[in-house]
Design an enzyme around this catalytic site. Structure first.
Site, mmCIF file in Angstrom:
data_model
loop_
_atom_site.group_PDB
_atom_site.id
_atom_site.type_symbol
_atom_site.label_atom_id
_atom_site.label_comp_id
_atom_site.label_asym_id
_atom_site.label_seq_id
_atom_site.Cartn_x
_atom_site.Cartn_y
_atom_site.Cartn_z
ATOM 1 N N CYS A 2 0.842 -1.182 0.000
ATOM 2 C CA CYS A 2 0.000 0.000 0.000
ATOM 3 C C CYS A 2 0.887 1.246 0.000
ATOM 4 O O CYS A 2 2.002 1.231 0.518
ATOM 5 C CB CYS A 2 -0.938 0.087 1.195
ATOM 6 S SG CYS A 2 -1.959 -1.349 1.420
ATOM 7 N N LYS A 583 4.823 -3.960 -6.110
ATOM 8 C CA LYS A 583 6.279 -3.927 -6.294
ATOM 9 C C LYS A 583 7.025 -3.911 -4.969
ATOM 10 O O LYS A 583 8.058 -4.550 -4.828
ATOM 11 C CB LYS A 583 6.666 -2.702 -7.126
ATOM 12 C CG LYS A 583 8.113 -2.732 -7.524
ATOM 13 C CD LYS A 583 8.323 -2.167 -8.884
ATOM 14 C CE LYS A 583 9.721 -2.414 -9.380
ATOM 15 N NZ LYS A 583 9.873 -3.777 -9.936
HETATM 16 C C1 F6R Z 1 9.303 -10.184 -9.343
HETATM 17 C C2 F6R Z 1 9.536 -9.227 -8.291
HETATM 18 C C3 F6R Z 1 9.488 -9.693 -6.887
HETATM 19 C C4 F6R Z 1 10.551 -8.956 -6.057
HETATM 20 C C5 F6R Z 1 10.416 -9.309 -4.568
HETATM 21 C C6 F6R Z 1 11.472 -8.601 -3.742
HETATM 22 O O1 F6R Z 1 9.360 -9.611 -10.610
HETATM 23 O O2 F6R Z 1 9.755 -8.075 -8.563
HETATM 24 O O3 F6R Z 1 9.636 -11.073 -6.782
HETATM 25 O O4 F6R Z 1 11.816 -9.315 -6.521
HETATM 26 O O5 F6R Z 1 9.154 -8.961 -4.112
HETATM 27 O O6 F6R Z 1 11.408 -7.224 -3.914
HETATM 28 P P1 F6R Z 1 12.656 -6.303 -3.656
HETATM 29 O O7 F6R Z 1 13.626 -6.556 -4.747
HETATM 30 O O8 F6R Z 1 12.105 -4.910 -3.702
HETATM 31 O O9 F6R Z 1 13.204 -6.686 -2.315
#
Ligand code: F6R
Length: 588
Positions: A2, A583
């Protein structure tokens, strides 16, 4: 997850909040809402779906103070009533929330026994009623917010709009929060990117701190309510290139940007790397950790460190940290890999490592992140904002940085520079050779298929796993990645006539094994797609890749990223915003 956004300044607050929320959608986009204050009255407008294409919201633009929220549902379905902000029973304040109130059932029962009635299934409504409950005790509203927040368990960040005093309050624990200042305007948001088009002057808010905002800002400790000093920092924010620059989607833009982002991630001098190199040399054991795509990058970095630097390195899925806890020793090094730097699972893993006095290093893309702040050695991936929810350029940046570390550990820093130059040239050539169109053709052949497999070995194993995840995320197709060696131990039962099987074949010690695997699946009727240097009779379709030796994985992932994009487009799905995903995964 969120995103929360608040604004206090000039007229047009609902517009400012709407624009801020659009830049926070990577945190969730199943519903959104804005609450604006005008003439001591709060009006709220909420909608299911993404705020992305919304131009105007029916709130009074004369308002100069407003808050908003873009949601990724955790408690309660995706419905208007569960969207934030939530209004108090008497309409005197509105509240939005990012996090999970772990003790919400217990708190809810207690509040219900005191006569409070609930109209949503959210844990957020519990916070609203808690603030009401504390306010009823005839204490100042700031105190009521502070006390209510102290009752919450878990990682939570809240923002409140108070009509009585015309103020915004925000409190942080775990989930991110930052304040932006621009002349007489104040922004309060989940990240700096959401207001980086407005200002680069920021005030950081630490865990268990709260801010009270009217025309000025007060920062308080949640524990005792004491006021604390703050500094205004100038962030080196690249002016948010949050536009598609002529591309139909962020995903394809970000895939193509790998022509230079890989290089950017490796632009560290030996002197800058040395403190980390030194810590690694002194460590008995090195761990890498991440979640999702970042875990596959962490796993690839561990592989490279084992192969190229002969180090004892173990990759850990952040959410499976528990069995490693007792193995962690003082001075061991843990390298966290994260695009956002805000992933709750990864943060929790680092908390465990820190309790054990380990050295924390990280490769993170976002500036000013929680993981960055927890790190003894922070390296930025410098990929620029990654807007598409599915990670592409951040993955290759993180892996490339891992190679840089591995080569530097074995006194081959300069040799790596030559290699990365060659890689950059080959990526340019790959795009010039029409790889996007080529995979587009392949997509037409494959779009009706429901099950896909990809096999890799050695340095290409994590690429198979990441490639499969990418396609799953954006096309919702069943796509599994396996180590080719796994095949005869069970997976081969899944191979039937016509099933597409991708084979990643490098010119290395695993080539023969990979070709035997190709033969085994082909003889069972699979439609084989070779991602390889040279074509082979065993391939029904061939995607030609350059020979970059150890660095092959960095380029071998690109066909899968493009396939993932092309399949989504062919299926009329939005590759930038896959269903159910966010994300920044700031909840467990
Ligand atoms: C897949 C994706 C997620 C992130 C995961 C970790 O495309 O983006 O699997 O890699 O949620 O996120 P971060 O990299 O922000 O720790």
């Amino acid at each position: 997850m969120c995103g929360i956004f608040g604004y206090n300044g000039a007229k047009g607050a609902p517009f400012k909040v709407k624009e801020g929320l659009k830049r926070l959608e990577d945190r969730g986009y199943d519903s959104w809402g804005v609450a604006a204050l005008k003439n001591n009255r709060i009006d709220i407008y909420k909608r299911v779906g993404s705020i992305g294409e919304v131009n105007k919201i029916p709130l009074d633009e004369d308002s100069s103070i407003a808050i908003g929220h873009t949601r990724w549902a955790t408690h309660g379905g995706v419905e208007n009533k569960n969207a934030h902000p939530h209004l108090s029973s008497d309409g005197s304040f509105a509240l939005a929330h990012n996090g999970i109130v772990e003790n919400f059932q217990e708190l809810k029962q207690d509040l219900q026994s005191k006569g409070y009635e609930f109209s949503t299934e959210t844990d957020t409504e519990v916070i609203v009623k808690l603030v009401e409950e504390h306010s009823n005790k005839n204490i100042d509203f700031t105190e009521a917010v502070r006390k209510a927040f102290k009752d919450l368990k878990g990682r939570n960040t809240i923002i409140l709009l108070d009509a009585t005093k015309s103020r915004i309050y925000a409190v942080r624990n775990g989930s991110p929060l930052v304040v932006g200042i621009k002349d007489d305007e104040i922004f309060i948001a989940s990240d700096t990117l959401s207001f980086s088009n407005e200002t680069n002057q920021i005030i950081e808010v630490e865990n268990n701190q709260m801010v009270e905002v009217n025309r000025g800002i007060k920062k308080l400790e949640v524990s005792n309510g004491d006021e604390v000093d703050y500094k205004i920092k100038k962030m080196n924010l690249e002016e948010s290139r949050i536009d598609k620059e002529g591309h139909p989607h962020f995903m394809i833009k970000e895939i193509i940007e790998q022509k230079h982002t890989i290089r950017n991630a490796t632009l560290y001098s030996y002197e800058e790397l040395f403190p980390l190199i030194n810590s690694i040399r002194q460590a008995e054991h090195v761990y890498t950790v991440g979640s999702g795509t970042a875990y596959f990058a962490a796993s690839q970095i561990a592989y490279i460190l084992r192969r190229e630097s002969q180090l004892n390195v173990t990759e850990i899925k952040a959410y499976e940290i528990s069995s490693y806890r007792d193995l962690f020793k003082k001075n061991d090094v843990i390298i966290a890999v994260s695009q956002s730097g805000e992933t709750a699972d990864t943060i929790e893993a680092l908390e465990v490592a820190k309790q054990k006095d380990m050295t924390v290093a990280s490769i993170v893309n976002m500036i000013g992140s929680t993981i960055g702040k927890m790190s003894d050695h922070l390296f930025l991936a410098r990929s620029g904002p990654e807007i598409c929810v599915a990670a592409t350029k951040s993955f290759t940046a993180q892996v490339a940085w891992g190679y840089l570390v591995a080569y530097s550990l074995t006194n081959r820093f300069n040799r790596f520079q030559d290699k990365v130059d060659k890689l950059t040239t080959e990526i340019e050539k790959l795009f010039e050779s029409g790889i996007v169109q080529d995979i587009g053709q392949l997509t037409k052949t494959l779009v009706k298929e429901e099950h896909f497999f990809v096999l890799g070995k050695g340095k290409n194993y994590n690429i198979a796993l990441e490639g499969a995840l990418k396609v799953k995320e954006t096309s919702y197709k069943h796509f599994e990645g396996f180590a080719s060696g796994e095949l005869k131990h069970g997976v081969i039962a899944l191979i039937e006539k016509g099933v597409p099987v991708f084979l990643i074949v490098s010119e290395d010690e695993n080539k023969e094994d990979m070709l035997s695997t190709a033969s085994e699946v082909k003889s069972r009727g699979a439609y084989t797609i070779g991602i390889a240097r040279n074509n082979n009779d065993l391939f029904d379709y061939f995607i030609k890749m350059p020979n970059l030796k150890q660095l092959d994985p960095l380029i071998n992932i690109i066909p899968f990223q493009i396939l993932s994009y092309k399949l989504a487009v062919a299926l009329e799905l939005n590759p930038d915003k896959p269903r159910n995903l966010a994300k920044s995964v700031t909840v467990k």
